[in-house]
Write a protein that holds these residues in place. Structure first.
Motif, PDB file in Angstrom:
ATOM      1  N   GLU A   3       0.516  -1.035  -0.095  1.00 51.59           N
ATOM      2  CA  GLU A   3       0.268   0.204  -0.032  1.00 51.59           C
ATOM      3  C   GLU A   3       0.624   1.067  -0.274  1.00 51.59           C
ATOM      4  OE1 GLU A   3      -3.373   0.527  -0.461  1.00 51.59           O
ATOM      5  OE2 GLU A   3      -3.802  -1.778  -0.207  1.00 51.59           O
ATOM      6  N   GLU A   4       1.691   1.623   1.016  1.00 48.39           N
ATOM      7  CA  GLU A   4       2.540   2.239   1.302  1.00 48.39           C
ATOM      8  C   GLU A   4       3.671   2.536  -0.007  1.00 48.39           C
ATOM      9  OE1 GLU A   4       5.160   2.627   4.737  1.00 48.39           O
ATOM     10  OE2 GLU A   4       5.378   0.272   4.228  1.00 48.39           O
ATOM     11  N   ASN A   5       4.121   1.884  -0.915  1.00 46.36           N
ATOM     12  CA  ASN A   5       4.815   1.465  -1.772  1.00 46.36           C
ATOM     13  C   ASN A   5       3.981   2.284  -3.382  1.00 46.36           C
ATOM     14  OD1 ASN A   5       7.079   0.851  -0.378  1.00 46.36           O
ATOM     15  ND2 ASN A   5       7.144  -1.515  -1.386  1.00 46.36           N
ATOM     16  N   ILE A   6       2.752   2.233  -3.336  1.00 51.81           N
ATOM     17  CA  ILE A   6       1.844   2.264  -4.582  1.00 51.81           C
ATOM     18  C   ILE A   6       1.665   3.674  -4.271  1.00 51.81           C
ATOM     19  CG2 ILE A   6      -0.027   1.986  -5.368  1.00 51.81           C
ATOM     20  CD1 ILE A   6       1.924  -0.760  -6.239  1.00 51.81           C
ATOM     21  N   ASP A   7       1.405   4.231  -2.477  1.00 53.34           N
ATOM     22  CA  ASP A   7       0.840   4.878  -2.455  1.00 53.34           C
ATOM     23  C   ASP A   7       2.120   6.469  -2.956  1.00 53.34           C
ATOM     24  OD1 ASP A   7      -1.263   4.955  -1.520  1.00 53.34           O
ATOM     25  OD2 ASP A   7      -1.353   4.841   0.621  1.00 53.34           O
ATOM     26  N   ARG A   8       3.177   6.211  -2.478  1.00 56.20           N
ATOM     27  CA  ARG A   8       4.701   6.869  -2.946  1.00 56.20           C
ATOM     28  C   ARG A   8       4.813   6.964  -4.141  1.00 56.20           C
ATOM     29  NH1 ARG A   8       8.443   9.270  -0.171  1.00 56.20           N
ATOM     30  NH2 ARG A   8       9.731  10.299  -1.427  1.00 56.20           N
ATOM     31  N   ILE A   9       4.522   5.869  -5.544  1.00 55.59           N
ATOM     32  CA  ILE A   9       4.595   6.002  -6.622  1.00 55.59           C
ATOM     33  C   ILE A   9       3.605   7.072  -6.872  1.00 55.59           C
ATOM     34  CG2 ILE A   9       4.271   4.473  -8.696  1.00 55.59           C
ATOM     35  CD1 ILE A   9       5.229   2.102  -6.888  1.00 55.59           C
ATOM     36  N   ILE A  58       2.038  -8.020  -8.571  1.00 53.84           N
ATOM     37  CA  ILE A  58       0.775  -6.677  -8.017  1.00 53.84           C
ATOM     38  C   ILE A  58      -0.384  -6.942  -8.426  1.00 53.84           C
ATOM     39  CG2 ILE A  58       0.615  -5.187  -9.934  1.00 53.84           C
ATOM     40  CD1 ILE A  58       0.549  -2.635  -8.860  1.00 53.84           C
ATOM     41  N   SER A  59      -1.527  -6.831  -7.411  1.00 53.38           N
ATOM     42  CA  SER A  59      -2.319  -7.305  -7.586  1.00 53.38           C
ATOM     43  C   SER A  59      -3.906  -6.259  -8.474  1.00 53.38           C
ATOM     44  CB  SER A  59      -3.902  -6.957  -6.655  1.00 53.38           C
ATOM     45  OG  SER A  59      -3.710  -5.655  -5.552  1.00 53.38           O
ATOM     46  N   ARG A  60      -4.735  -6.288  -8.617  1.00 50.28           N
ATOM     47  CA  ARG A  60      -5.654  -5.747  -9.889  1.00 50.28           C
ATOM     48  C   ARG A  60      -5.685  -4.611  -9.651  1.00 50.28           C
ATOM     49  NH1 ARG A  60      -8.507  -6.523 -15.049  1.00 50.28           N
ATOM     50  NH2 ARG A  60      -8.578  -4.722 -15.416  1.00 50.28           N
ATOM     51  N   SER A  61      -6.647  -4.347  -8.322  1.00 53.63           N
ATOM     52  CA  SER A  61      -7.000  -3.109  -7.449  1.00 53.63           C
ATOM     53  C   SER A  61      -5.672  -2.395  -6.823  1.00 53.63           C
ATOM     54  CB  SER A  61      -7.132  -3.751  -5.893  1.00 53.63           C
ATOM     55  OG  SER A  61      -6.484  -4.232  -5.895  1.00 53.63           O
ATOM     56  N   LYS A  62      -4.687  -2.852  -6.953  1.00 52.35           N
ATOM     57  CA  LYS A  62      -3.026  -1.447  -6.518  1.00 52.35           C
ATOM     58  C   LYS A  62      -2.833  -1.274  -8.293  1.00 52.35           C
ATOM     59  CE  LYS A  62      -1.903  -3.170  -2.700  1.00 52.35           C
ATOM     60  NZ  LYS A  62      -0.957  -4.579  -2.018  1.00 52.35           N
ATOM     61  N   LEU A  63      -3.497  -1.723  -9.206  1.00 51.92           N
ATOM     62  CA  LEU A  63      -2.783  -1.093 -10.699  1.00 51.92           C
ATOM     63  C   LEU A  63      -3.901  -0.269 -10.762  1.00 51.92           C
ATOM     64  CD1 LEU A  63      -2.279  -4.431 -12.674  1.00 51.92           C
ATOM     65  CD2 LEU A  63      -0.800  -2.280 -12.291  1.00 51.92           C
ATOM     66  N   GLU A  64      -5.211  -0.844 -10.484  1.00 51.15           N
ATOM     67  CA  GLU A  64      -5.979   0.216 -10.864  1.00 51.15           C
ATOM     68  C   GLU A  64      -5.995   1.826 -10.133  1.00 51.15           C
ATOM     69  OE1 GLU A  64      -9.834  -1.981  -9.834  1.00 51.15           O
ATOM     70  OE2 GLU A  64      -9.658  -2.399 -12.551  1.00 51.15           O
ATOM     71  N   ASP A  65      -5.696   1.387  -8.736  1.00 47.53           N
ATOM     72  CA  ASP A  65      -4.801   2.873  -7.816  1.00 47.53           C
ATOM     73  C   ASP A  65      -4.037   3.967  -8.589  1.00 47.53           C
ATOM     74  OD1 ASP A  65      -6.335   1.440  -5.957  1.00 47.53           O
ATOM     75  OD2 ASP A  65      -5.243   1.338  -4.677  1.00 47.53           O
ATOM     76  N   THR A 115       6.024   4.058 -19.000  1.00 42.81           N
ATOM     77  CA  THR A 115       6.357   3.509 -20.089  1.00 42.81           C
ATOM     78  C   THR A 115       6.208   1.698 -19.515  1.00 42.81           C
ATOM     79  OG1 THR A 115       8.538   4.471 -19.767  1.00 42.81           O
ATOM     80  CG2 THR A 115       7.673   3.703 -21.432  1.00 42.81           C
ATOM     81  N   LYS A 116       5.931   1.149 -18.471  1.00 48.94           N
ATOM     82  CA  LYS A 116       6.077  -0.314 -18.445  1.00 48.94           C
ATOM     83  C   LYS A 116       5.487  -1.202 -16.855  1.00 48.94           C
ATOM     84  CE  LYS A 116       8.337  -1.707 -22.658  1.00 48.94           C
ATOM     85  NZ  LYS A 116       9.802  -2.162 -23.211  1.00 48.94           N
ATOM     86  N   VAL A 117       4.820  -1.200 -16.820  1.00 47.99           N
ATOM     87  CA  VAL A 117       4.612  -2.339 -15.610  1.00 47.99           C
ATOM     88  C   VAL A 117       4.939  -3.911 -16.158  1.00 47.99           C
ATOM     89  CG1 VAL A 117       3.509  -2.338 -13.840  1.00 47.99           C
ATOM     90  CG2 VAL A 117       3.023  -0.423 -15.399  1.00 47.99           C
ATOM     91  N   PHE A 118       5.469  -4.084 -15.210  1.00 51.86           N
ATOM     92  CA  PHE A 118       5.949  -5.676 -14.893  1.00 51.86           C
ATOM     93  C   PHE A 118       5.848  -6.299 -13.577  1.00 51.86           C
ATOM     94  CE2 PHE A 118       8.290  -4.251 -18.991  1.00 51.86           C
ATOM     95  CZ  PHE A 118       8.227  -5.706 -19.482  1.00 51.86           C
ATOM     96  N   ASP A 119       6.142  -7.894 -13.656  1.00 52.46           N
ATOM     97  CA  ASP A 119       5.728  -8.799 -12.066  1.00 52.46           C
ATOM     98  C   ASP A 119       7.110  -9.133 -12.051  1.00 52.46           C
ATOM     99  OD1 ASP A 119       3.082  -7.942 -11.070  1.00 52.46           O
ATOM    100  OD2 ASP A 119       2.255  -9.254 -11.804  1.00 52.46           O
ATOM    101  N   GLN A 120       7.885  -8.490 -11.747  1.00 49.47           N
ATOM    102  CA  GLN A 120       9.828  -9.800 -11.816  1.00 49.47           C
ATOM    103  C   GLN A 120       9.422 -10.973 -11.061  1.00 49.47           C
ATOM    104  OE1 GLN A 120      11.811  -9.048 -14.094  1.00 49.47           O
ATOM    105  NE2 GLN A 120      11.392  -6.505 -14.353  1.00 49.47           N
ATOM    106  N   TYR A 121       8.913 -10.980 -10.501  1.00 43.82           N
ATOM    107  CA  TYR A 121       8.645 -12.417  -9.257  1.00 43.82           C
ATOM    108  C   TYR A 121      10.032 -12.725  -8.870  1.00 43.82           C
ATOM    109  CZ  TYR A 121       4.016 -13.704 -11.365  1.00 43.82           C
ATOM    110  OH  TYR A 121       2.860 -13.265 -11.606  1.00 43.82           O
ATOM    111  N   LEU A 122      11.143 -11.977  -8.505  1.00 43.20           N
ATOM    112  CA  LEU A 122      11.812 -11.974  -7.560  1.00 43.20           C
ATOM    113  C   LEU A 122      11.922 -11.959  -6.408  1.00 43.20           C
ATOM    114  CD1 LEU A 122      13.802  -9.652 -10.258  1.00 43.20           C
ATOM    115  CD2 LEU A 122      14.036 -12.537 -10.256  1.00 43.20           C
TER     116      LEU A 122
END
Length: 634
Positions: free
Chosen positions: A86-92, A112-119, A134-141
């Protein structure tokens, strides 16, 4: 596992830093300059794998923490590498609104979950920054690799998935679910990065089984969704894969509580036990010169010095698993070789008259010969200096370890515990060591006693227990860990049979040999020169049974999951009858370098086999005792 998981994770990071495009090998072009924004989790994943120099070569001019005050740099692309919290998404979203950078490449460590992407989308809309994202990626790292064959799950918030968290008596089902989901999320990332769907084996009735069930389900769902499966096509990489899938053995920390408390004798494990060793970096107080400060002056402040122990350090690669005396001997040998080379450079300089020698005395005949010699000396200078840096590093680290061994008599503890664990005859009574004021710290004594208590064949009688407790109290120990182990023993009722720790034993080789002559850096008087005999610890033994398909009452009941089978059939009967070539052992509840080293030694004796060790967190005995004591507080 043809390429190590460390190599694969580093390659995935480099790809991400190249805007998620594969790097072209032969381009001499300048890299695109960019900034890297990470959170603490991202920092922990990157720092053991890529040095600042490598980041710079990839065009990273600045690397900053997400939650720090950052100035706008309007004409530069930014690569984010953060957890989708949550807090990282808010900061972005705030960064987008403040228009900090030219463009944003958002990489999430874990999906990342669908709802956070929508945020994020709505923030980008309102900030009129849609085109900049430009791009949004799930890195699975979402895991940290520390060695080619070792990984841990997390370093930030590790108390959330610690031994203590899983085993506390008042844990609620929802909390347990959350812990298991966190562990499974990281393991899922690990297998996506590895590019392999494992065959899973686990014991019944503990946290390891809960992890196995959830991981099997998660892998199965991903495989079934053919369009979005992470295990198909290009990310599997053709040809890197042997036809056989890896075996994944989940073990539970409760199956062996003695090993994490054990005093150790190999270099890496000793550093982790007695120094501050963290994500491959050891931090210690620099010894300030011994000259006395003038009377009344403030005592000198100790400088903190930290050293990175990396794969590029050949000495470290060769000796991290060696018994300590051997390491001290090798450091001394390296030092002597270096000194000989150093003198050679000085000698050449003086031959060349570079140290104010009488120029005319040099005959012109030997001139050309010397020029060649000096040229080679000068060209090997940078290499010599790097060698010198590494020798100094290991001299300092090994000296610091040796100080602990001598002041706490760790060799005595190590030898005595080995005897306890292998049920050999003991040369002195446990009470003597506990009550000897010169031997070790209260924590050392507590560790020794707990190993005795955990591995004892006959239950310790109450009167004996009280006697030990009194002796421990007198030396200043907190008895909470004993209370916990007492409950644990009553609860598990597993009599640890002596075979459980193998017939280890150590051979004392007499006191130290020629190295430790008066000219040595290391004054080893009185420290025992102990040599290890290879023996398998419980985790290694379980792996051996399952990897080699041996029948053994200890593991015959282990559950078997194959996420690739369409219908998950519940069975403990392996379909595959061939021994495995590759395996990953993962300890739920925490692991240590002693177990890791034991697996490395086991694998060395099996040509063609590869074994990886993973654990939910890495702790040394001191940290483990703290967890036990908070579990045992009345």
């Amino acid at each position: 596992m043809a390429a190590s998981v460390r190599g694969k994770q580093a390659a995935a990071l480099k790809r991400m830093l190249n805007f998620n495009a594969p790097q072209l090998k032969n381009t001499a072009a300048e890299p695109v300059w960019k900034v890297l924004i990470y959170d603490r989790c991202g920092q922990d994943i990157i720092s053991p794998l890529l040095a600042v120099k490598e980041l710079r070569e990839m065009g990273i001019t600045l690397h900053l923490l997400l939650h720090s005050d950052r100035d706008p740099i309007p004409d530069v692309p930014a690569i984010y590498f953060v957890m989708p919290t949550e807090e990282n998404i808010d900061r972005i979203c705030q960064d987008l609104r403040s228009q900090l950078y030219e463009s944003y490449y958002l990489n999430f460590i874990s999906a990342i979950s669908r709802s956070k992407l929508e945020d994020i989308a709505s923030a980008a809309l309102s900030a009129n920054a849609i085109t900049q994202v430009t791009k949004v990626f799930d890195q699975y790292l979402n895991f940290i690799t520390l060695e080619d064959d070792m990984f841990i799950l997390s370093n930030q918030n590790k108390e959330l998935i610690s031994y203590h968290a899983i085993n506390k008596p008042d844990i609620m089902d929802t909390e347990m679910e959350a812990i298991m989901d966190t562990i499974v999320d990281s393991l899922f990332c690990f297998f996506v990065t590895l590019g392999a769907v494992p065959i899973i084996r686990c014991p019944r009735g503990n946290a390891a089984e809960m992890v196995a069930v959830k991981l099997d389900k998660k892998l199965r769902e991903n495989l079934r969704d053919a369009r979005n499966s992470l295990f198909t096509g290009d990310n599997m990489g053709a040809g890197q894969f042997s036809f056989q899938r890896p075996l994944f053995v989940l073990a539970d920390r409760n199956l062996d509580l003695a090993t994490p408390l054990h005093h150790t004798w190999t270099y890496q494990a000793l550093i982790h036990d007695v120094l501050d060793f963290h994500l491959n970096r050891v931090s210690m107080d620099e010894s300030v010169g011994s000259e006395a400060s003038p009377a009344g002056a403030r005592p000198k402040k100790k400088n903190k010095k930290s050293y990175d122990l990396t794969a590029a350090d050949m000495f470290w690669l060769k000796h991290k698993g060696s018994p300590f005396p051997e390491v001290a001997e090798s450091v001394q040998e390296e030092l002597d070789t270096y000194r000989a080379q150093e003198d050679e450079v000085k000698r050449l300089k003086s031959i060349m008259g570079l140290e104010g020698e009488d120029e005319g005395a040099i005959s012109s005949i030997s001139m050309s010969d010397n020029t060649a010699k000096l040229t080679s000396a000068v060209s090997s200078l940078p290499e010599l200096l790097e060698k010198k840096r590494l020798i100094d590093l290991h001299t300092n680290v090994a000296t610091a370890v040796l100080d602990h061994i001598k002041s706490r008599k760790l060799d005595v503890y190590f030898e005595y515990e080995e005897k306890l664990m292998s049920k050999s005859t003991l040369d002195k009574s446990l009470l003597d060591i506990i009550s000897d004021p010169d031997a070790g710290t209260p924590e050392d004594k507590m560790r020794l006693f707990l190993i005795f208590y955990i591995t004892a064949l006959q239950p310790t009688s109450e009167t004996d227990l009280d006697q030990y407790k009194k002796a421990l109290l007198d030396t200043g120990c907190d008895l909470s860990p004993v209370n916990y182990i007492k409950q644990w023993k009553a609860f598990t009722k597993i009599a640890a049979t002596p075979s459980n720790y193998g017939n280890s034993g150590v051979k004392p080789m007499g006191l130290f040999s020629r190295v430790m002559n008066s000219g040595s850096q290391f004054v080893m008087e009185g420290v025992k020169n102990l040599v290890l005999k290879q023996h398998n610890l419980p985790v290694t033994r379980i792996l051996d049974n399952l990897m080699e398909m041996k029948s053994n009452p200890e593991t015959d009941d282990y559950r078997y999951f194959d996420p690739k089978m369409l219908r998950g059939s519940e069975s403990s009967i392996p379909r595959n009858k061939n021994p495995f070539q590759e395996a990953i052992v993962f300890v739920v509840g925490g692991g240590n370098y002693i177990e890791y080293q034991n697996l490395v030694d086991y694998t060395k004796a099996k040509p063609g086999k590869r074994v990886l060790y993973g654990c939910s967190e890495l702790f040394n005995a001191g940290q483990f005792i703290k967890q036990l004591s908070s579990l045992g507080q009345k």
